[in-house]
Each structure stands twice: as C-alpha cells, then as structure tokens.
Design a protein around this motif. Structure first.
Motif, PDB file in Angstrom:
ATOM      1  N   SER A  68       0.864  -1.285  -0.005  1.00  0.00           N
ATOM      2  CA  SER A  68      -0.032   0.173  -0.134  1.00  0.00           C
ATOM      3  C   SER A  68       0.905   1.039  -0.037  1.00  0.00           C
ATOM      4  CB  SER A  68      -0.984   0.147   1.226  1.00  0.00           C
ATOM      5  OG  SER A  68      -0.359  -0.181   2.529  1.00  0.00           O
TER       6      SER A  68
ATOM      7  N   HIS B 196      -8.570   4.290   2.574  1.00  0.00           N
ATOM      8  CA  HIS B 196      -7.314   4.460   2.770  1.00  0.00           C
ATOM      9  C   HIS B 196      -7.022   6.127   2.875  1.00  0.00           C
ATOM     10  CE1 HIS B 196      -5.114   0.720   2.827  1.00  0.00           C
ATOM     11  NE2 HIS B 196      -6.092   0.365   1.778  1.00  0.00           N
TER      12      HIS B 196
ATOM     13  N   HIS C  74     -12.940  -7.452   7.798  1.00  0.00           N
ATOM     14  CA  HIS C  74     -11.638  -6.792   6.781  1.00  0.00           C
ATOM     15  C   HIS C  74     -11.031  -7.933   6.148  1.00  0.00           C
ATOM     16  CE1 HIS C  74      -8.804  -4.116   5.135  1.00  0.00           C
ATOM     17  NE2 HIS C  74      -7.801  -4.830   5.641  1.00  0.00           N
TER      18      HIS C  74
ATOM     19  N   HIS D  10      -4.890  -1.221   8.606  1.00  0.00           N
ATOM     20  CA  HIS D  10      -4.345   0.083   8.435  1.00  0.00           C
ATOM     21  C   HIS D  10      -4.705   1.024   9.680  1.00  0.00           C
ATOM     22  CE1 HIS D  10      -1.957   0.682   4.875  1.00  0.00           C
ATOM     23  NE2 HIS D  10      -2.434  -0.830   4.805  1.00  0.00           N
TER      24      HIS D  10
ATOM     25  N   ASP E  81     -11.698  -0.355   1.804  1.00  0.00           N
ATOM     26  CA  ASP E  81     -10.042   0.139   1.497  1.00  0.00           C
ATOM     27  C   ASP E  81     -10.189   1.325   0.976  1.00  0.00           C
ATOM     28  OD1 ASP E  81      -8.278  -2.462   2.138  1.00  0.00           O
ATOM     29  OD2 ASP E  81     -10.207  -3.330   1.507  1.00  0.00           O
TER      30      ASP E  81
ATOM     31  N   HIS F 192      -9.299  -5.733   1.899  1.00  0.00           N
ATOM     32  CA  HIS F 192      -7.805  -6.094   2.324  1.00  0.00           C
ATOM     33  C   HIS F 192      -6.848  -6.440   1.175  1.00  0.00           C
ATOM     34  CE1 HIS F 192      -4.517  -6.991   4.651  1.00  0.00           C
ATOM     35  NE2 HIS F 192      -4.194  -8.027   3.975  1.00  0.00           N
TER      36      HIS F 192
ATOM     37  N   ASP G 102      -9.889  -0.645   6.726  1.00  0.00           N
ATOM     38  CA  ASP G 102      -8.974   0.490   6.066  1.00  0.00           C
ATOM     39  C   ASP G 102      -9.618   1.459   5.614  1.00  0.00           C
ATOM     40  OD1 ASP G 102      -6.774  -1.537   6.594  1.00  0.00           O
ATOM     41  OD2 ASP G 102      -6.347  -1.902   4.479  1.00  0.00           O
TER      42      ASP G 102
END
Length: 794
Positions: free
Chosen positions: A6, A106, A241, A170, A104, A273, A138
């Motif tokens: 990532s 982020h 997740h 994360h 995800d 994930h 995430d």
C-alpha cells in the motif's frame, strides 16, 4: 493490504486529477452528523451514517473468481455466472436496495485521490437512497486523528444512509492506543450485530492492535457463537476486513470460524484487504472481496428480494468514472446470495469426522461425507504454516472417494516445505458438482527430533510482549487481556504461582536489576510496578497516553528509574512511581529506548531517531532515518517500534523496516548503515561486539560492528515479527521462534540456523524464554497457549 504494497500508492493520484480538482473537492467536504437506525431494528451502539469506502482493485472490468476442482487453483472467470445454482444475476437485478458495501478507502491526510473517489461513491449512493453502508475497513491510511478528521468531513450532512465500519489493519497496525482511537472516532465498540430488512448483519472485528494479520480469537468466537444462537434461523451476513477461506492466508483462526458458522444460516462474508474483486464459495457461504475505493470509485449494491418464491441478495458492482476519465457509470452483476438455504453442517458434501495421523513415513487423512454423489473431487493438504499475508494455493494431494469415505496417503518426504516434528494442521477440501467447495480441518502431530514437549497452560487472551525469566525455573507471562502471570516449571508441569490484572499489555515488561520488581507497560495509561515475590501491585504511575512500548530500567548514582514512551510522549519515572519528567516525541514510539552515557536514544514515528538528556529530557539531536514524502511513509519505514541497542561505548543501533543504522550517541551522526530489516526482531550483541539479527522475512545474519558488513547465516527462515531472540548465556547461540511457530537454534560460531520443531499452529508475537537450568524453552502464542519444551538433547 500489506504495508509495503500500500505504501507504494500512498502519494499516487489517478490520471486526470490535478491540484485544482483536488482543491475543489476539498471545498465540497461537509461536516458529519450521526444518525440512529430505524425504530424496531436492533442496532449496535455508535452507529453513524459516516463513511463509505469500497474495495476497488485496479483490474479493468469486473472479474469473478471462484474455485474450480478442489485441488485446482482459484481461477478468474470471463464474466459472472448466470445459472441455476444461484451464483449469477441477470442483466438487471430486482429487489429492494438493502445496502452498499465498500472497503479500503485509505484516506490520507495529504492525498486527494481517495477523497474524490469516496465523494463520487457517496454521491451515487445518495442518488440511490441507500439506507445502509457496510464498510470493510482500511478507512484510513494509518489511523491518525487527522486522517479520521478528513474521512469524517467527507460524508455529507444530508447523506441518507447509516454507515457501519469494521477496522482494517491500517487502522490498527500503527495505533499505540490498542484500537481505542478507532473506536472513539468511529463510535464502534468492537464486534456487534443488528437486524436490517429481516437479515442479521454481523460486523466482526478481527484486526488486532499493532498487528498486520487478522486473528479470530477465542473470545471473538465465543461472542459470535452466542450472537448466532440469539439470531436463530434469521439468515446472516458477516462483514470483516480480511477474507477467510479458499487460498487466502490473511486470517488466523479461519478454520474455527468456518466450523462455527456451519451450524448457522450464515450466507455470506463481505471482506476487503486484497484490493481485488473475488467470489468464492466455502461450505455454502459466499465470500466476496471488494475492489478498493482507494484505487477507483466503486461500491457494491446489495438488493434484497424476500419473496415466497425466493429470498436472495443480488450484488452488483457499481463503477464510476473518476475525474478526467472517459467512461460511464457501469453496473456489473457479481453474485447472487441465496438466503434461504439450509445450514451448511447438514449438507451432504460437508466433510465430517476428519482424522489425520502420521504413524511413520506417511500422513494418513480420512473424512466422511453425507452422500455418495455429493462431491466430484477431493484433496488434502498439510497446511504450510510459513504462509503469511498472501494468497497462495499451496500443494494439494488427491483423495480417493469410495462411497462416503475420503482417503489420502501423503508421503512425508514429498511434502514441501518439509514437515518438522510438532503440531500442524491438515485441510480437506471437496468440490461439488456446482463448483462450490467444502472444507474441514484437523490437527496433526508429527513426532521425532530432539525437542520434547513438556507442560502447557492456557491463559485468557493472546500472550504478548515476552515470556520473561525471573529465576532458574520461573517466568512472567503477559497478555492482551490485561494479566501478568507468574509460572514455575517443575518437571514436566507449568504451574501458575500468581496472577495480577494490570491492563492490556502489548510490549515486553522490564525487570529491576535484582529481578525483584517487574515494570509493566499498560494500555490503561500507566506503568505498573509489581512485586515479583508476592505478586502484588507496588504502584501505578499514571501517564498522558496509553502505553504500547517497552520500558527501560536505568540505574544512575545508585537510584533506579524507568524510561517509557506513552503515545507521543517520553517519560521518566522514579522508583516510587513519581513521574520525573515528560517530553513530547513526534507521532509515537512503540519500541524501547536506550541510555548511553547521559543520553536517551529513541526511535520516533516521524522517521527519526532522537537523543535527549537523561537528567531533564532536553532534546539534543535529531537524525532523519526515513526520508519519505508522506507522514504515512515516514511512519511505516521509520524506527517507530525499534529496540535501540548499544554498540561499543559510544554508538547505538537503530533499526527501520529496511536498514540498520549505527549512530553516534553523542550527536546522532551516522557511522554506517546495513541493508537489514532489524526493527521488528531486536538485534542481539554478542560478546565480541558482532551483531546478530533475524530479519523480517526470517533471514538470520551477522553484522560487523566496524563497518556494517552483513554475513548471512543459513538458507533463510520464516517471518519474524515482534518476538525477539532468547540468548544462551556464555555462548554465541540463541533460540528463536518465528511468527509462524518454528523453533530454531541459531549458532553464530557454526554459523548455522537449525529449524527443530513446530511449536504451535497459532502465531507467536511474544519473545520466548530460555531457562538454562531445566534446559527448556517456553513459548506463548496468540491463542493463549503457554508451552514448555525440553531442549537438553539439542
């Protein structure tokens, strides 16, 4: 997603997104408000209509992945299946909008691409009047308060739906609060469940504090068992997740998870994930992983059709064009989830009465199924415990099918990697005619070798930090459930002497020079001093933040004090529990400091090592060790969890993810660097000054104290995280237990590494103890098992 994967995208921006677009997006950010669920429906506390982020992998189009013949690798289909087995949807799905699933996202404090993707997804959901958003984790890039701030501002005040989250790695990997920041900012209180449109929704929290890999703990399984019992016959879906099952190696305890849900109507697991869209079916449960919103604006629309003829959820991937992209909004059928099928445990294809044994040179595996024609193929696998955080098919061995009996005989010598003596898992996987897979697992014990198992003891929670020797045959064990326990090894038996509650522990405790006092780092915002002889608390020093670091005991002028970091602070505490001074450090530190002369050296979360005066905590120098462009990358690649070691009389070793730095203790200047990942497993300094390291991927090496020259030892090993070495005093040998449970002896004189025993099928995140008088190694694992092994014959 793994950090090294990532991090490569942390500063990326999709084509066509410029600074002006990003600025415009920021202006459209609104403040977030909370919204409760509809009356009459069971809702967990803290539900808000807060974030939307979904899993969107960068692959063009929507590829559906399912398992073929059981021993075959999962393969990508050309398109969604539309057959009478309930896998596909038609060209247009019907039914009431149930929810959207995203994963995800982020969100970073500095990147704009994810912001725009999330905004586009939220706007599309608002247009569809989506009542519920299920977020697969995430949420943020690294769980900092400013990234949560940014995420929460992105959800419009008038967004009509309610948003439920689970934490991703994360959120948890770099959080020194043990997940408390996530819970406070997202108003989520651990695993929870609620009913929505006659479907039971379970938000399953499996991401652990300071860990990369997910873990379904015994406590989580107990909670889930009770929750499913209360739900009764109501069909359920689970949101988590990391994806379990199939060829995924992201979740420890997934065999126990599938065994539990087989007795209940759990119809689907929604996960993220891996940033890619996959669909598998394990034991009649659909496992869907979603593409990452970080990579493209996408969400998964779930429609519910609860009619007398059918009760199903249809899932469509809604892909939106990003700014500057030439494209249109597309809706692609992904999978249909039947909600009314019977329990998996009652299915004819479910392997039962699994038995695995290794009486000699072969592993014999057998199982029973309920019907002679239930499976078209079957295979068995001795689980490769070395696999960590990836998708890997592994080696499968065909099983014969004789009526309802499945059998296989596997030559031990042919198994790769070689099977060590000890404890292993065996999996049986069958393929039904409709392409679905049916799995079960059993434990296998292989004998032989010089290591002999002794006593075991089960504690509550995961064993964390270290097993710390306190005498010839005594030791302390700490857990994430907040206990410190004293054990004595007598003969073949581990006996508990006392137990004290201190608050959750995640890093090794420290002993006073006379081994009479233990200093325990507690997530209860405290350093706790324990009298080891009597097992009672002496004092508790209240600190500004939660303590997820290892303390260091220092004696100066005959006076004892303790140095320990608590979140973004470094603290010195005297022997009575009085805080002598507290100074700020950037971001955080989850490692252990070192005092050399009158200078305290510590690794910080902004990519730096720092020197402070011991007397008053005044900053003396700063050395930038991770020259990266973002705060996330500087944290990830910096010395945030390093254990600082002395090298010679005036230098220190500070480890980062990929480099070991030798620094002058007086001014922080670099003397040499070595390309070695020596942060997670602390290095040991041999009596001739040579540095012994075990790198993150398991490779042992010797490093010259003069110039950092690296000499590898052995042929490589298995992943090593958090658990340190247990040196054998007076020798150049040390015991090591990998994250994956392999006990090895490292001999720096030979030099060689000998893998000897598979001590557990769980993960080991605590440093083992070597007790020289009984000649034993004591290991604690993530499932709470403390095991002693006789190593006198090695």
């Amino acid at each position: 997603m793994r950090p090294e994967e990532s991090s490569a995208h942390a500063a990326s921006t999709p084509s066509g997104v410029d600074a002006a677009t990003a600025a415009d997006a920021s202006q459209r950010i609104g403040e977030t408000a909370l919204r409760r669920g509809a009356a009459g429906e069971r809702r967990p506390r803290g539900i808000g209509r807060r974030a939307l982020l979904t899993g969107a992998a960068a692959a063009a189009g929507s590829a559906v992945v399912c398992l073929g013949p059981l021993w075959a690798r999962a393969h990508i289909l050309d398109g969604p299946r539309d057959d009478d087995q309930g896998w596909g949807t038609g060209p247009e799905a019907a039914g009431t909008v149930f929810a959207s699933f995203i994963t995800d996202v982020h969100i970073d404090a500095v990147a704009a691409a994810q912001d725009i993707h999330l905004q586009l997804v939220l706007e599309d959901m608002r247009a569809l009047n989506v009542p519920l958003v299920l977020h697969g984790g995430d949420i943020t890039e690294f769980g900092s308060n400013d990234t949560y701030d940014r995420y929460l501002r992105l959800v419009p005040e008038d967004f009509p739906g309610e948003i439920q989250h689970v934490a991703g790695n994360h959120e948890m990997r770099w959080d020194p609060s043990g997940g408390n920041v996530y819970r406070a900012r997202m108003h989520e209180e651990g695993s929870r469940s609620f009913d929505h449109q006659r479907i039971h929704v379970i938000m399953l929290e499996v991401s652990g504090p300071l860990q990369e890999e997910a873990h379904v703990s015994r406590a989580t399984l107990e909670w889930l068992r009770a929750d499913l019992r209360m739900a009764g016959r109501t069909p359920s879906i689970i949101v988590m997740h990391c994806p379990p099952g199939a060829d995924f190696h992201y979740v420890r305890g997934m065999d126990q998870l599938f065994a539990l849900i087989a007795d209940h109507p759990v119809r689907a697991i929604l996960a993220g994930h891996n940033h890619s869209e996959t669909v598998t079916r394990v034991n009649d449960t659909i496992v869907l992983t979603g593409r990452a919103v970080k990579n493209s604006p996408v969400h998964y629309l779930l429609r519910h059709s609860p009619t007398e003829e059918m009760d199903q959820l249809t899932v469509e991937a809604v892909s939106l064009p990003a700014p500057g992209d030439d494209g249109e909004r597309t809706v692609t059928p992904v999978v249909t989830i039947p909600m009314g099928t019977p329990r998996a445990s009652g299915h004819q294809a479910m392997p039962r009465r699994l038995n695995a044994r290794a009486p000699g040179s072969a592993v014999h595996v057998s199982a029973r199924i309920g019907g002679e024609d239930a499976l078209v193929a079957a295979a068995a696998q001795v689980w490769d415990e070395s696999l960590y955080g990836l998708t890997e098919h592994g080696t499968w061995y065909d099983m014969s099918i004789d009526g309802t009996l499945l059998e296989a005989r596997i030559d031990v010598a042919a198994i790769s990697p070689p099977v060590l003596p000890g404890t292993h898992r065996v999996r049986v996987r069958g393929t039904a005619a409709d392409g679905g897979t049916w799995e079960a697992a059993d434990e296998l014990t292989t004998r032989g070798g010089p290591v002999r198992p002794l006593g075991t003891y089960e504690v509550d929670g995961a064993v964390t930090g270290a097993v710390v020797p306190t005498g010839e045959d005594t030791m302390l064990v700490s857990t994430d459930q907040g206990e410190v326990i004293s054990f004595v090894l007598r003969g073949r038996s581990l006996r508990r002497q006392w137990r004290v509650e201190t608050g959750s522990v995640h890093r090794p405790l420290a002993l006073s020079p006379d081994a009479g006092t233990a200093y325990v780092p507690s997530l209860d915002r405290a350093l706790v001093a324990l009298d080891i002889s009597r097992g009672r608390e002496l004092w508790r020093a209240e600190l500004p933040e939660r303590v997820a670091s290892a303390p260091l005991v220092v004696t100066t002028d005959g006076l004892e004090s303790v140095l320990v970091s608590a979140g973004p602070t470094l603290n010195r505490i005297d022997e009575t529990g009085t805080v002598m001074w507290t100074v700020p450090i950037p971001v955080q530190s989850c490692g252990r400091p070192l005092v050399l002369g009158d200078t305290v050296v510590i690794g910080a979360g902004d990519g730096t090592a720092r020197g402070y005066s011991l007397e008053r905590g005044a900053e003396r120098w700063v050395a930038q060790l991770a020259r990266r462009s973002t705060a996330y990358q500087r944290l990830l690649y910096g010395p945030w969890t390093t254990t600082v070691r002395p090298i010679g009389a005036d230098a220190v070793l500070v480890g980062t993810v990929d480099t070991l730095h030798c620094l002058d203790a007086a001014d922080g200047t670099t003397r040499w660097t070595a390309a070695a990942s020596a942060m997670y497993t602390p290095p040991e300094i041999l009596d001739d000054g040579t540095v012994l390291v075990v790198q993150e991927r398991g490779q042992a090496a010797l490093i010259s104290p003069d110039d950092g020259t690296i000499t590898p030892i052995g042929e490589g090993g298995q992943v090593s995280l958090d658990a340190g070495l247990a040196p054998v005093a007076g020798t150049h040998r040390a015991w090591h237990v990998s994250l994956t449970g392999v006990l090895s002896l490292i001999d720096a004189d030979a030099p060689d590494v000998t893998a000897l025993h598979q001590v557990t099928t769980s993960r080991v995140i605590a440093t083992p103890a070597y007790l020289p008088v009984p000649g034993a190694v004591v290991v604690g694992d993530q499932d709470g098992m403390v095991r002693a092994f006789d190593v006198t014959e090695v």
